[in-house]
Design a protein around this motif. Structure first.
Motif, PDB file in Angstrom:
ATOM      1  N   LEU A 387       0.824  -1.221   0.000  1.00 30.31           N
ATOM      2  CA  LEU A 387       0.000   0.000   0.000  1.00 30.31           C
ATOM      3  C   LEU A 387       0.853   1.264   0.000  1.00 30.31           C
ATOM      4  CD1 LEU A 387      -2.885  -1.078   2.399  1.00 30.31           C
ATOM      5  CD2 LEU A 387      -2.973  -0.821  -0.077  1.00 30.31           C
ATOM      6  N   ARG A 388       2.119   1.142   0.381  1.00 30.85           N
ATOM      7  CA  ARG A 388       3.026   2.307   0.353  1.00 30.85           C
ATOM      8  C   ARG A 388       3.751   2.415  -0.992  1.00 30.85           C
ATOM      9  NH1 ARG A 388       3.851   0.326   5.699  1.00 30.85           N
ATOM     10  NH2 ARG A 388       5.808  -0.719   5.175  1.00 30.85           N
ATOM     11  N   GLN A 389       3.403   1.500  -1.934  1.00 31.45           N
ATOM     12  CA  GLN A 389       4.063   1.502  -3.245  1.00 31.45           C
ATOM     13  C   GLN A 389       3.195   2.141  -4.327  1.00 31.45           C
ATOM     14  OE1 GLN A 389       7.089  -0.306  -4.502  1.00 31.45           O
ATOM     15  NE2 GLN A 389       7.759  -0.057  -2.391  1.00 31.45           N
ATOM     16  N   ASP A 390       2.137   2.849  -3.914  1.00 33.67           N
ATOM     17  CA  ASP A 390       1.241   3.544  -4.836  1.00 33.67           C
ATOM     18  C   ASP A 390       0.648   2.616  -5.905  1.00 33.67           C
ATOM     19  OD1 ASP A 390      -0.135   5.655  -6.024  1.00 33.67           O
ATOM     20  OD2 ASP A 390       1.519   6.103  -7.395  1.00 33.67           O
ATOM     21  N   PRO A 391       0.011   1.493  -5.482  1.00 29.76           N
ATOM     22  CA  PRO A 391      -0.585   0.605  -6.486  1.00 29.76           C
ATOM     23  C   PRO A 391      -1.992   1.062  -6.879  1.00 29.76           C
ATOM     24  CG  PRO A 391      -0.886  -0.335  -4.322  1.00 29.76           C
ATOM     25  CD  PRO A 391      -0.188   0.989  -4.112  1.00 29.76           C
ATOM     26  N   ASP A 392      -2.438   0.652  -8.053  1.00 25.75           N
ATOM     27  CA  ASP A 392      -3.829   0.868  -8.462  1.00 25.75           C
ATOM     28  C   ASP A 392      -4.643  -0.404  -8.265  1.00 25.75           C
ATOM     29  OD1 ASP A 392      -3.753   3.625  -9.641  1.00 25.75           O
ATOM     30  OD2 ASP A 392      -2.166   2.676 -10.818  1.00 25.75           O
ATOM     31  N   LYS A 393      -4.023  -1.533  -8.619  1.00 28.85           N
ATOM     32  CA  LYS A 393      -4.706  -2.819  -8.478  1.00 28.85           C
ATOM     33  C   LYS A 393      -3.759  -3.793  -7.774  1.00 28.85           C
ATOM     34  CE  LYS A 393      -7.377  -1.911 -12.664  1.00 28.85           C
ATOM     35  NZ  LYS A 393      -8.257  -0.996 -11.963  1.00 28.85           N
ATOM     36  N   ILE A 394      -4.331  -4.568  -6.850  1.00 29.75           N
ATOM     37  CA  ILE A 394      -3.527  -5.458  -6.009  1.00 29.75           C
ATOM     38  C   ILE A 394      -4.109  -6.871  -6.068  1.00 29.75           C
ATOM     39  CG2 ILE A 394      -2.711  -5.909  -3.646  1.00 29.75           C
ATOM     40  CD1 ILE A 394      -3.372  -2.906  -3.063  1.00 29.75           C
ATOM     41  N   LEU A 395      -3.226  -7.854  -6.180  1.00 33.42           N
ATOM     42  CA  LEU A 395      -3.655  -9.247  -6.047  1.00 33.42           C
ATOM     43  C   LEU A 395      -3.052  -9.820  -4.770  1.00 33.42           C
ATOM     44  CD1 LEU A 395      -4.746 -12.041  -6.973  1.00 33.42           C
ATOM     45  CD2 LEU A 395      -2.619 -12.351  -8.221  1.00 33.42           C
ATOM     46  N   VAL A 396      -3.907 -10.273  -3.872  1.00 28.82           N
ATOM     47  CA  VAL A 396      -3.457 -10.972  -2.671  1.00 28.82           C
ATOM     48  C   VAL A 396      -3.717 -12.455  -2.930  1.00 28.82           C
ATOM     49  CG1 VAL A 396      -3.690 -11.184  -0.171  1.00 28.82           C
ATOM     50  CG2 VAL A 396      -4.188  -9.011  -1.286  1.00 28.82           C
ATOM     51  N   GLY A 397      -2.654 -13.251  -2.951  1.00 26.85           N
ATOM     52  CA  GLY A 397      -2.770 -14.664  -3.322  1.00 26.85           C
ATOM     53  C   GLY A 397      -3.917 -15.383  -2.645  1.00 26.85           C
ATOM     54  N   GLU A 398      -4.080 -15.148  -1.325  1.00 20.86           N
ATOM     55  CA  GLU A 398      -5.158 -15.819  -0.602  1.00 20.86           C
ATOM     56  C   GLU A 398      -5.449 -15.052   0.685  1.00 20.86           C
ATOM     57  OE1 GLU A 398      -6.099 -20.100   1.565  1.00 20.86           O
ATOM     58  OE2 GLU A 398      -4.365 -19.940   0.228  1.00 20.86           O
ATOM     59  N   ILE A 399      -6.741 -14.912   1.019  1.00 22.67           N
ATOM     60  CA  ILE A 399      -7.119 -14.332   2.317  1.00 22.67           C
ATOM     61  C   ILE A 399      -7.246 -15.494   3.295  1.00 22.67           C
ATOM     62  CG2 ILE A 399      -8.924 -13.128   3.587  1.00 22.67           C
ATOM     63  CD1 ILE A 399      -9.430 -11.426   1.119  1.00 22.67           C
ATOM     64  N   ARG A 400      -6.251 -15.591   4.211  1.00 25.24           N
ATOM     65  CA  ARG A 400      -6.194 -16.740   5.115  1.00 25.24           C
ATOM     66  C   ARG A 400      -6.650 -16.402   6.531  1.00 25.24           C
ATOM     67  NH1 ARG A 400      -0.226 -19.095   3.380  1.00 25.24           N
ATOM     68  NH2 ARG A 400      -0.835 -19.845   1.315  1.00 25.24           N
ATOM     69  N   ASP A 401      -6.604 -15.126   6.897  1.00 24.43           N
ATOM     70  CA  ASP A 401      -6.932 -14.762   8.284  1.00 24.43           C
ATOM     71  C   ASP A 401      -7.576 -13.385   8.313  1.00 24.43           C
ATOM     72  OD1 ASP A 401      -4.782 -12.857   8.074  1.00 24.43           O
ATOM     73  OD2 ASP A 401      -3.388 -14.479   8.518  1.00 24.43           O
ATOM     74  N   VAL A 402      -8.078 -13.011   9.479  1.00 27.53           N
ATOM     75  CA  VAL A 402      -8.805 -11.744   9.613  1.00 27.53           C
ATOM     76  C   VAL A 402      -7.887 -10.548   9.398  1.00 27.53           C
ATOM     77  CG1 VAL A 402      -8.508 -11.573  12.137  1.00 27.53           C
ATOM     78  CG2 VAL A 402     -10.477 -10.480  11.029  1.00 27.53           C
ATOM     79  N   GLU A 403      -6.595 -10.688   9.753  1.00 29.53           N
ATOM     80  CA  GLU A 403      -5.653  -9.579   9.576  1.00 29.53           C
ATOM     81  C   GLU A 403      -5.503  -9.232   8.098  1.00 29.53           C
ATOM     82  OE1 GLU A 403      -1.112  -8.310  10.965  1.00 29.53           O
ATOM     83  OE2 GLU A 403      -1.686 -10.418  10.930  1.00 29.53           O
ATOM     84  N   THR A 404      -5.307 -10.274   7.265  1.00 28.31           N
ATOM     85  CA  THR A 404      -5.189 -10.049   5.814  1.00 28.31           C
ATOM     86  C   THR A 404      -6.500  -9.484   5.263  1.00 28.31           C
ATOM     87  OG1 THR A 404      -3.744 -11.977   5.748  1.00 28.31           O
ATOM     88  CG2 THR A 404      -4.473 -11.111   3.647  1.00 28.31           C
ATOM     89  N   ALA A 405      -7.622 -10.042   5.717  1.00 25.12           N
ATOM     90  CA  ALA A 405      -8.939  -9.577   5.250  1.00 25.12           C
ATOM     91  C   ALA A 405      -9.143  -8.104   5.589  1.00 25.12           C
ATOM     92  CB  ALA A 405     -10.043 -10.425   5.875  1.00 25.12           C
ATOM     93  N   ASP A 406      -8.783  -7.698   6.813  1.00 24.50           N
ATOM     94  CA  ASP A 406      -8.966  -6.300   7.239  1.00 24.50           C
ATOM     95  C   ASP A 406      -8.131  -5.337   6.392  1.00 24.50           C
ATOM     96  OD1 ASP A 406     -10.835  -6.793   9.174  1.00 24.50           O
ATOM     97  OD2 ASP A 406      -9.398  -6.917  10.834  1.00 24.50           O
ATOM     98  N   ILE A 407      -6.871  -5.738   6.110  1.00 21.94           N
ATOM     99  CA  ILE A 407      -6.008  -4.841   5.312  1.00 21.94           C
ATOM    100  C   ILE A 407      -6.526  -4.757   3.878  1.00 21.94           C
ATOM    101  CG2 ILE A 407      -3.650  -4.379   4.541  1.00 21.94           C
ATOM    102  CD1 ILE A 407      -2.744  -6.141   6.958  1.00 21.94           C
ATOM    103  N   ALA A 408      -7.021  -5.889   3.345  1.00 20.78           N
ATOM    104  CA  ALA A 408      -7.603  -5.886   1.995  1.00 20.78           C
ATOM    105  C   ALA A 408      -8.809  -4.951   1.950  1.00 20.78           C
ATOM    106  CB  ALA A 408      -8.009  -7.304   1.595  1.00 20.78           C
ATOM    107  N   VAL A 409      -9.634  -4.995   2.992  1.00 23.06           N
ATOM    108  CA  VAL A 409     -10.807  -4.109   3.088  1.00 23.06           C
ATOM    109  C   VAL A 409     -10.361  -2.647   3.133  1.00 23.06           C
ATOM    110  CG1 VAL A 409     -12.627  -3.346   4.670  1.00 23.06           C
ATOM    111  CG2 VAL A 409     -12.404  -5.778   4.096  1.00 23.06           C
ATOM    112  N   GLN A 410      -9.357  -2.354   3.974  1.00 20.26           N
ATOM    113  CA  GLN A 410      -8.860  -0.976   4.081  1.00 20.26           C
ATOM    114  C   GLN A 410      -8.284  -0.496   2.750  1.00 20.26           C
ATOM    115  OE1 GLN A 410      -9.527   0.923   6.637  1.00 20.26           O
ATOM    116  NE2 GLN A 410     -10.471  -0.871   7.624  1.00 20.26           N
ATOM    117  N   ALA A 411      -7.601  -1.413   2.038  1.00 20.78           N
ATOM    118  CA  ALA A 411      -7.022  -1.056   0.740  1.00 20.78           C
ATOM    119  C   ALA A 411      -8.111  -0.677  -0.251  1.00 20.78           C
ATOM    120  CB  ALA A 411      -6.202  -2.225   0.193  1.00 20.78           C
ATOM    121  N   SER A 412      -9.204  -1.438  -0.257  1.00 22.73           N
ATOM    122  CA  SER A 412     -10.280  -1.152  -1.206  1.00 22.73           C
ATOM    123  C   SER A 412     -11.006   0.144  -0.826  1.00 22.73           C
ATOM    124  CB  SER A 412     -11.258  -2.320  -1.294  1.00 22.73           C
ATOM    125  OG  SER A 412     -12.084  -2.361  -0.167  1.00 22.73           O
ATOM    126  N   LEU A 413     -11.114   0.411   0.478  1.00 20.04           N
ATOM    127  CA  LEU A 413     -11.786   1.648   0.927  1.00 20.04           C
ATOM    128  C   LEU A 413     -10.964   2.889   0.601  1.00 20.04           C
ATOM    129  CD1 LEU A 413     -13.143   0.521   4.421  1.00 20.04           C
ATOM    130  CD2 LEU A 413     -14.507   1.035   2.382  1.00 20.04           C
TER     131      LEU A 413
END
Length: 571
Positions: A387-413
């Motif tokens: 998220l500090r690399q100024d991306p437009d689109k991100i692929l996260v290989g797999e959402i395995r836990d709530v921590e990854t899910a929360d950051i993915a949610v924050q990234a989309s928001l």
């Protein structure tokens, strides 16, 4: 010194004149995919023998006449039939750890490197005509050598059995003896044969499994495991050690799991083998995932979606922010679908970053980051840095836990488009899975744009496809009556040489796309059940996996058994 051009060599050797060379170069412009020598031979300007002579002159090699050469059986044994056919080579002699091979394409120097990697010997090439190579392949490899014959030879090899027994399973191991056994010609030959057959058959995985009284080799092709003739049990240790040597793993460590990779180039294209070693009661079990980049087309048009579904999916992935999830079990093609989507979105004006475990395919223009949990580089840790690399689109290989899910949610928001995968049975149950992981319903409604569930079913072999009448049991499994199938046709594969008598050849995807709208978001906020979400999504036109499967059955693409095996009946 620069290599002389083949056209000039033709002139220097007196095979053609300057005018003919000019005509030859003009002709090649019309056929840029063909080598100049091939064009010259097709035009009748040079003979097969003259072409071989010119190539030998260009590459500073000798010319050999295979029709006048007798190759001893012990020399032929160094190269298996699949290898000889794939590379179009004939072994000629073996001396001082150097194998001399005859080839008609001496410009393909990469072949020599590939053979060195496979065989472990120094390789020297001589040039033969294409006619000679074809005749020699028919002459020497007409009685096709198979895995079965190699294994029979290994079983009868007393020296090999003695060496294997001397090492044993218990107590300290003499690593020098182990390496010598793993490096022996029969072990190399068997493994090379199995690898080449697996790659040729487009297998996805290879399993080497030790049991108390046998050592199994199984190949997974089209999602189903097939067992090969098992090698002698006493060679299990040698074969697994050979794989570990190829994957640069610790051969002395036999108590802990290990992961590695083997990079091969087969027939000019790269093949990646992911190696996972697992200690068991009776030795080490090895699974090799075959990633053959030449057979995967990272193109959304080739994924197998219907035109209407593809149009809807393209609209979703073009959105500026949100989360798109692809769900399904391991090996259902989720990664290929997401890579295909990213390839389509891979434009100069957008920055795309992926974080994967492991990175399966390299895509030019996309920044790809490997996960390594052993040093603390997890999906969540990586995603924060991305998220500090100024991306437009991100692929996260797999959402395995709530921590990854929360950051993915924050990234989309915060204005990013996030793609990821989950392991769920279908699209609607993904919402329940996210809730169970601890993602708040209001965040799911605010971020998730679409969920694509997918499965891969085996495709009926076109060569032996025949129409059948479904049995009462089949209809009962599908919850259909004879009235429901009135006017519908059903097919199966009878089994033939083209499909190894399985009745199936290749696989096709089944897809279920749930696009979030206001009604569905409202239901998620009210914690509606999976069944209610599914019913509402169907009312908006969602085609379920089972319905997609039945469409494929009626279209003659797959069988009832495959659809029953891969899909569930919706409640």
């Amino acid at each position: 010194m620069a290599m002389r051009r083949i056209g000039q060599i033709f002139v220097d050797l007196g095979f053609i004149n300057d005018d003919q060379l000019e005509m030859l170069l003009e002709e090649q412009k019309q056929h840029p995919e063909e080598l100049l020598g091939q064009v010259a031979e097709n035009m009748g300007l040079v003979t097969d023998d003259q072409l071989a002579q010119a190539l030998a002159e260009q590459m500073n090699m000798q010319v050999i006449s295979l029709s006048d050469t007798v190759v001893p059986p012990d020399v032929l044994a160094y190269v298996t039939e699949p290898m000889a056919q794939l590379y179009r080579i004939i072994p000629v002699s073996f001396k001082n750890n150097t194998l001399v091979i005859a080839m008609c394409d001496p410009q393909k120097l990469s072949i020599l490197d590939e053979l060195r990697n496979f065989l472990g010997y120094d390789i020297r090439a001589v040039v033969a005509t294409e006619r000679d190579i074809k005749a020699a392949l028919d002459r020497y490899y007409a009685t096709t050598e198979s895995v079965e014959t190699i294994i029979t030879d290994m079983e009868q090899d007393a020296d090999l059995a003695k060496a294997a027994e001397a090492i044993g399973r218990e107590g300290p191991v003499d690593l020098t003896s182990v390496e010598a056994l793993a490096d022996s010609a029969p072990v190399r030959k068997l493994l090379n044969m199995v690898l080449l057959l697996a790659i040729k058959d487009h297998a996805s995985d290879l399993h080497f499994e030790p049991f108390e009284n046998e050592f199994k080799i199984r190949i997974k092709a089209d999602g189903v495991l097939y067992e090969m003739v098992p090698p002698p049990r006493h060679l299990a240790f040698a074969i697994t050690t050979r794989i570990k040597v190829m994957a640069n793993l610790d051969i002395a460590e036999r108590r802990l799991p290990q992961d590695g990779r083997i990079e091969l180039t087969v027939g000019g294209h790269p093949v990646d083998l992911r190696v996972a070693v697992l200690p068991t009661m009776f030795g080490e079990s090895v699974v090799m995932r075959v990633l053959d980049r030449s057979i995967v087309s990272l193109d959304l048009n080739a994924v197998g979606m219907g035109a209407d579904l593809l149009r809807q999916f393209r609209v979703v992935i073009e959105k500026p922010n949100g989360i798109v999830l692809v769900t399904g079990p391991t090996g259902s093609g989720k990664t290929t679908t997401l890579y295909s989507a990213l390839s389509e979105l891979n434009r100069i004006e957008d920055k795309l970053i992926t974080t994967e475990d492991p990175i399966e395919y390299d895509i030019d223009g996309i920044v790809q980051v490997p996960i390594d949990a052993s040093i603390g580089n997890t999906f969540a840790q990586c995603l924060r840095a991305i998220l500090r690399q100024d991306p437009d689109k991100i692929l996260v290989g797999e959402i395995r836990d709530v921590e990854t899910a929360d950051i993915a949610v924050q990234a989309s928001l915060t204005g990013h488009m996030v793609f990821s995968t989950l392991h769920t049975n279908d699209a609607p149950s993904t919402v329940t899975r996210l809730r169970d992981m601890g993602v708040a319903p209001f965040l799911i409604t605010a971020t998730v744009e679409a969920i694509l569930a997918q499965r891969l079913v085996r495709r009926i072999c076109k060569t032996c496809r025949e129409e059948i009448r479904p049995t009462a049991e089949m209809l009962a499994d599908l919850q259909l009556t004879s009235d429901d199938i009135e006017g519908k046709k059903f097919y199966r594969g009878r089994g033939c040489d083209a499909c190894n008598n399985t009745g199936y050849k290749g696989r096709v995807g089944l897809f279920e796309l749930m696009i979030m709208n206001e009604d569905l978001r409202d239901m998620v906020l009210r914690n509606a059940s999976t069944d209610d979400l599914r019913d509402k999504a169907r009312s908006y036109g969602m085609v379920t996996l089972r319905d997609a499967g039945m469409d494929a059955v009626y279209g003659g693409t797959t069988t009832i058994e495959e659809v029953i095996r891969e899909t569930i009946v919706e409640g």
